[in-house]
Write an enzyme that holds these catalytic residues in place. Structure first.
Site, PDB file in Angstrom:
ATOM      1  N   GLU A 215      16.443  -2.003   3.808  1.00  0.00           N
ATOM      2  CA  GLU A 215      17.780  -1.749   4.347  1.00  0.00           C
ATOM      3  C   GLU A 215      18.783  -2.597   3.570  1.00  0.00           C
ATOM      4  O   GLU A 215      18.413  -3.609   2.976  1.00  0.00           O
ATOM      5  CB  GLU A 215      17.856  -2.048   5.851  1.00  0.00           C
ATOM      6  N   ASP A 216      20.040  -2.176   3.566  1.00  0.00           N
ATOM      7  CA  ASP A 216      21.091  -2.961   2.911  1.00  0.00           C
ATOM      8  C   ASP A 216      21.315  -4.273   3.658  1.00  0.00           C
ATOM      9  O   ASP A 216      20.948  -4.405   4.823  1.00  0.00           O
ATOM     10  CB  ASP A 216      22.412  -2.169   2.883  1.00  0.00           C
ATOM     11  N   VAL A 217      21.977  -5.189   2.983  1.00  0.00           N
ATOM     12  CA  VAL A 217      22.238  -6.518   3.546  1.00  0.00           C
ATOM     13  C   VAL A 217      22.996  -6.426   4.881  1.00  0.00           C
ATOM     14  O   VAL A 217      22.762  -7.217   5.796  1.00  0.00           O
ATOM     15  CB  VAL A 217      22.989  -7.393   2.508  1.00  0.00           C
TER      16      VAL A 217
ATOM     17  N   ARG B  93      27.085   2.628  -5.939  1.00  0.00           N
ATOM     18  CA  ARG B  93      26.748   1.227  -5.643  1.00  0.00           C
ATOM     19  C   ARG B  93      25.354   0.837  -6.114  1.00  0.00           C
ATOM     20  O   ARG B  93      25.058  -0.356  -6.229  1.00  0.00           O
ATOM     21  CB  ARG B  93      26.918   0.931  -4.146  1.00  0.00           C
TER      22      ARG B  93
END
Length: 305
Positions: free
Chosen positions: A119-121, A223
């Site tokens: 998962e992203d930060v 991104r």
């Protein structure tokens, strides 16, 4: 050999520990002529004239594998250490919060962390958590009872409020393969908080609930373009359920194919994901918060409390 037969072989690479990788050796052998190789290395090789002598004896334990599931409750915590150009961006990571306790108890030299996706930060992982596995290299201690593993799990959970671990257990190397099996086939459920520029009413988003098996074309998001190849990936949104909040906000619960970029499905990524929530609602949409509600992988086995 490098100076005469193959001066442009075994060039140092940016992120490689050693230049003498298996692939580099294969490429070197493909580059040079057989006669040049034979000048350096007669075939068959000459018989050794003296016996081998042991210069050093090392005793190592085989690697031990620990698996479990983790929940991440922070929107400011990366899965793995976030280091850019040698500089650390955030003080910790999921990997470090789990592994530091395992390294101490197993007294290992090093570790390798892997998980079922990431998962992203700024994304939380809720529900039953995300499956992970850690390989502990050359551990000095290898035998742990189920009770001791439960105690170790408790130690990890008591040390941080940013993560929690469940079903911590010893597994075999082969079992880890199951975590990676069906990576593309498995499903994930998410909850996204969405903002729209134009005012919406409940009926404006109701039609989303009726959409099933929506096919997306997702061009690699801007991104992640610096670390992923440019490609168009076909992904599927299996189901959606909307929850109206106010004129500019609603929550969307999604069940998707693994590997779907949810943020881009919401805002469209400048048209790189088609269709997207913005195009479906015919207005500008953006994502404010994202949570992983479940990762549908039936591994590792659930342990009794």
């Amino acid at each position: 050999f490098r100076a005469t037969a193959c001066p442009d072989c075994f060039k140092p690479a940016k992120n490689k520990q050693s230049v003498f990788t298996r692939m580099a050796v294969i490429k070197a052998l493909e580059k040079i002529k057989e006669e040049d190789f034979l000048k350096h290395f007669p075939c068959p090789p000459s018989s050794p004239k003296k016996l081998c002598v042991a210069l050093e004896i090392q005793c190592n334990n085989g690697a031990v594998f620990v698996a479990g599931r983790y929940n991440k409750y922070s929107r400011n915590l990366p899965q793995t250490p976030w280091i850019i150009d040698g500089e650390r961006k955030l003080e910790s990571s999921v990997e470090e919060l789990i592994s530091e306790h395992l390294m101490a108890e197993f007294k290992a030299d090093s570790f390798n962390f892997s998980s079922s996706g990431r998962e992203d930060v700024d994304v939380r992982t809720l529900g039953n958590g995300r499956p992970f596995a850690i390989e502990l290299v050359n551990p000095r201690r290898i035998h742990f009872t189920a009770e001791e593993m439960k105690g170790l799990q408790q130690t990890i959970n008591n040390a941080s409020d940013k993560i929690q671990v469940r079903d911590l257990q010893l597994v075999t190397r082969e079992a880890i393969g199951r975590m990676k099996e069906g990576e593309e086939e498995k499903t994930k459920t998410y909850s996204a908080l969405i903002w729209t520029d134009k005012a919406i009413q409940k009926e404006d988003i109701a039609f989303l609930d009726d959409i099933k098996e929506l096919k997306l074309d997702q061009k690699t998001p801007l991104r992640v373009l610096h670390r992923r190849p440019l490609a168009v990936r076909c992904r599927i949104i299996h189901t959606m359920k909307s929850e109206y909040i106010d004129e500019h906000h609603f929550r969307l619960h999604l069940k998707t194919q693994a590997g779907t970029y949810i943020k881009e499905f919401v805002h469209g990524d400048f048209g790189r994901t088609k269709p997207n929530i913005g195009s479906l609602l015919n207005r500008t949409a953006d994502i404010l918060e994202l949570d992983v509600e479940s990762v549908d992988v039936d591994w590792p086995p659930t342990l009794a409390n």
